[in-house]
Design a protein around this motif. Structure first.
Motif, mmCIF file in Angstrom:
data_model
loop_
_atom_site.group_PDB
_atom_site.id
_atom_site.type_symbol
_atom_site.label_atom_id
_atom_site.label_comp_id
_atom_site.label_asym_id
_atom_site.label_seq_id
_atom_site.Cartn_x
_atom_site.Cartn_y
_atom_site.Cartn_z
ATOM 1 N N VAL A 74 -14.531 -6.267 4.637
ATOM 2 C CA VAL A 74 -14.799 -7.280 5.662
ATOM 3 C C VAL A 74 -13.484 -7.683 6.331
ATOM 4 O O VAL A 74 -13.375 -7.701 7.557
ATOM 5 N N LEU A 75 -12.487 -7.993 5.510
ATOM 6 C CA LEU A 75 -11.180 -8.375 6.068
ATOM 7 C C LEU A 75 -10.553 -7.220 6.845
ATOM 8 O O LEU A 75 -9.965 -7.425 7.910
ATOM 9 N N GLU A 76 -10.696 -6.008 6.333
ATOM 10 C CA GLU A 76 -10.162 -4.843 7.041
ATOM 11 C C GLU A 76 -10.833 -4.686 8.405
ATOM 12 O O GLU A 76 -10.162 -4.462 9.412
ATOM 13 N N ASN A 77 -12.152 -4.821 8.447
ATOM 14 C CA ASN A 77 -12.879 -4.693 9.722
ATOM 15 C C ASN A 77 -12.494 -5.780 10.716
ATOM 16 O O ASN A 77 -12.600 -5.580 11.924
ATOM 17 N N LEU A 78 -12.051 -6.912 10.208
ATOM 18 C CA LEU A 78 -11.606 -8.009 11.076
ATOM 19 C C LEU A 78 -10.138 -7.850 11.477
ATOM 20 O O LEU A 78 -9.596 -8.686 12.200
ATOM 21 N N GLY A 79 -9.492 -6.783 11.001
ATOM 22 C CA GLY A 79 -8.093 -6.527 11.357
ATOM 23 C C GLY A 79 -7.103 -7.373 10.591
ATOM 24 O O GLY A 79 -5.974 -7.569 11.049
ATOM 25 N N LYS A 80 -7.491 -7.863 9.426
ATOM 26 C CA LYS A 80 -6.620 -8.723 8.626
ATOM 27 C C LYS A 80 -5.846 -7.900 7.594
ATOM 28 O O LYS A 80 -6.242 -6.806 7.241
ATOM 29 N N THR A 81 -4.757 -8.460 7.122
ATOM 30 C CA THR A 81 -3.919 -7.836 6.098
ATOM 31 C C THR A 81 -4.185 -8.535 4.763
ATOM 32 O O THR A 81 -4.324 -9.761 4.727
ATOM 33 N N VAL A 82 -4.238 -7.743 3.693
ATOM 34 C CA VAL A 82 -4.478 -8.278 2.353
ATOM 35 C C VAL A 82 -3.339 -7.880 1.437
ATOM 36 O O VAL A 82 -2.906 -6.720 1.435
ATOM 37 N N ILE A 83 -2.846 -8.848 0.670
ATOM 38 C CA ILE A 83 -1.867 -8.579 -0.388
ATOM 39 C C ILE A 83 -2.544 -8.964 -1.693
ATOM 40 O O ILE A 83 -2.921 -10.119 -1.889
ATOM 41 N N LEU A 84 -2.748 -7.957 -2.561
ATOM 42 C CA LEU A 84 -3.483 -8.152 -3.795
ATOM 43 C C LEU A 84 -2.688 -7.569 -4.967
ATOM 44 O O LEU A 84 -2.803 -6.395 -5.269
ATOM 45 N N PRO A 85 -1.843 -8.391 -5.608
ATOM 46 C CA PRO A 85 -1.057 -7.902 -6.751
ATOM 47 C C PRO A 85 -1.920 -7.807 -8.010
ATOM 48 O O PRO A 85 -2.530 -8.798 -8.417
ATOM 49 N N LEU A 86 -1.970 -6.607 -8.592
ATOM 50 C CA LEU A 86 -2.827 -6.358 -9.765
ATOM 51 C C LEU A 86 -2.025 -5.836 -10.940
ATOM 52 O O LEU A 86 -1.098 -5.061 -10.774
ATOM 53 N N GLY A 87 -2.460 -6.226 -12.133
ATOM 54 C CA GLY A 87 -1.897 -5.670 -13.355
ATOM 55 C C GLY A 87 -2.388 -4.262 -13.574
ATOM 56 O O GLY A 87 -3.439 -3.867 -13.066
ATOM 57 N N LYS A 88 -1.626 -3.497 -14.329
ATOM 58 C CA LYS A 88 -2.012 -2.096 -14.598
ATOM 59 C C LYS A 88 -3.119 -2.026 -15.611
ATOM 60 O O LYS A 88 -3.318 -2.842 -16.423
ATOM 61 N N MET B 160 -0.524 -3.755 -4.624
ATOM 62 C CA MET B 160 0.660 -3.686 -5.449
ATOM 63 C C MET B 160 0.217 -3.735 -6.910
ATOM 64 O O MET B 160 -0.562 -4.598 -7.276
ATOM 65 N N TYR B 161 0.718 -2.815 -7.698
ATOM 66 C CA TYR B 161 0.390 -2.780 -9.114
ATOM 67 C C TYR B 161 1.619 -3.094 -9.948
ATOM 68 O O TYR B 161 2.717 -2.682 -9.613
ATOM 69 N N GLY B 162 1.416 -3.808 -11.036
ATOM 70 C CA GLY B 162 2.497 -4.111 -11.956
ATOM 71 C C GLY B 162 2.128 -5.295 -12.820
ATOM 72 O O GLY B 162 1.311 -6.134 -12.437
ATOM 73 N N ASP B 163 2.696 -5.333 -14.002
ATOM 74 C CA ASP B 163 2.435 -6.462 -14.886
ATOM 75 C C ASP B 163 3.057 -7.722 -14.305
ATOM 76 O O ASP B 163 3.845 -7.683 -13.361
ATOM 77 N N ILE B 164 2.712 -8.847 -14.896
ATOM 78 C CA ILE B 164 3.146 -10.141 -14.372
ATOM 79 C C ILE B 164 4.668 -10.230 -14.263
ATOM 80 O O ILE B 164 5.196 -10.826 -13.340
ATOM 81 N N ASP B 165 5.366 -9.590 -15.181
ATOM 82 C CA ASP B 165 6.826 -9.666 -15.147
ATOM 83 C C ASP B 165 7.469 -8.687 -14.172
ATOM 84 O O ASP B 165 8.679 -8.676 -14.019
ATOM 85 N N SER B 166 6.672 -7.897 -13.453
ATOM 86 C CA SER B 166 7.229 -6.973 -12.464
ATOM 87 C C SER B 166 7.638 -7.704 -11.186
ATOM 88 O O SER B 166 8.399 -7.188 -10.386
ATOM 89 N N GLY B 167 7.111 -8.892 -10.994
ATOM 90 C CA GLY B 167 7.499 -9.691 -9.842
ATOM 91 C C GLY B 167 6.717 -9.427 -8.570
ATOM 92 O O GLY B 167 6.956 -10.079 -7.557
ATOM 93 N N ASN B 168 5.757 -8.485 -8.595
ATOM 94 C CA ASN B 168 5.038 -8.203 -7.350
ATOM 95 C C ASN B 168 4.208 -9.389 -6.875
ATOM 96 O O ASN B 168 3.937 -9.540 -5.694
ATOM 97 N N CYS C 134 -3.354 -13.534 0.952
ATOM 98 C CA CYS C 134 -2.507 -13.260 -0.206
ATOM 99 C C CYS C 134 -3.191 -13.753 -1.485
ATOM 100 O O CYS C 134 -3.413 -14.958 -1.644
ATOM 101 N N PHE C 135 -3.503 -12.831 -2.361
ATOM 102 C CA PHE C 135 -4.147 -13.187 -3.621
ATOM 103 C C PHE C 135 -3.099 -13.494 -4.682
ATOM 104 O O PHE C 135 -1.996 -12.958 -4.642
ATOM 105 N N PRO C 136 -3.467 -14.324 -5.653
ATOM 106 C CA PRO C 136 -2.574 -14.502 -6.806
ATOM 107 C C PRO C 136 -2.613 -13.233 -7.659
ATOM 108 O O PRO C 136 -3.550 -12.433 -7.554
ATOM 109 N N TRP C 137 -1.595 -13.029 -8.497
ATOM 110 C CA TRP C 137 -1.571 -11.896 -9.399
ATOM 111 C C TRP C 137 -2.776 -11.978 -10.330
ATOM 112 O O TRP C 137 -3.140 -13.073 -10.796
#
Length: 161
Positions: free
Chosen positions: A147-161, A1-9, A125-128
């Motif tokens: 590594v997480l993908e190969n283990l079948g895990k889901t990742v949520i990584l909110p990043l700034g633009k 997910m991409y968006g600045d801190i105020d985007s809420g992602n 789930c990563f912090p923004w």
């Protein structure tokens, strides 16, 4: 997910992984349901599968070593791997695993993921992160994601633009 801190992602990542720990800090008109593979699951149930990749998360707020946390997680979850195998999967330094999460330096995301994995967590789930902050961790995070993908895990990584 991409968006600045105020985007809420960032809120999705934080809500999913920290609801159980900080439920009073969320203002919700009703407890949301999370749709997983076409089925509605209460947030309280889904949150148990999530691991917040920050030292705010209860698993990481201890002075116990990374290795001892991995061993404890394996016992709790019944994972059929040894602590040494988990350490190898996440390419953790053999000396740094004897330290608490707060003292492993730039390996901290891999250490937290190894601990979460040993506890049977499914969603990481990563912090923004701003683009600048992400770039400082880029090498370690880029090594961790496959590594997480190969283990079948889901990742949520909110990043700034």
């Amino acid at each position: 997910m991409y968006g600045d801190i105020d985007s809420g992602n960032w809120a999705v990542s934080y809500l999913l992984s920290m609801y159980e720990e900080k439920s009073r800090s969320f203002i919700l008109s009703e407890l949301p349901l999370v749709n997983v593979n076409g089925e509605d699951v209460p947030l309280t149930v889904f949150a148990e599968e999530c691991c917040y990749m920050d030292t705010l998360y209860p698993l990481f707020r201890t002075t116990k070593s990374v290795k001892s946390l991995i061993e404890k997680g394996i016992k709790k979850s019944g994972l059929r791997q040894s602590a040494e195998e988990v350490i190898d999967i996440f390419s953790l330094d053999k000396e740094r695993v004897e330290r608490p999460v707060r003292a492993v330096g730039n390996e901290r995301f891999r250490a937290m993921a190894a601990i979460g994995y040993s506890y049977g967590k499914q969603v990481f789930c990563f912090p923004w992160m701003s683009n600048t902050r992400f770039q400082s961790f880029h090498g370690n995070i880029s090594m961790l994601l496959p590594v997480l993908e190969n283990l079948g895990k889901t990742v949520i990584l909110p990043l700034g633009k």
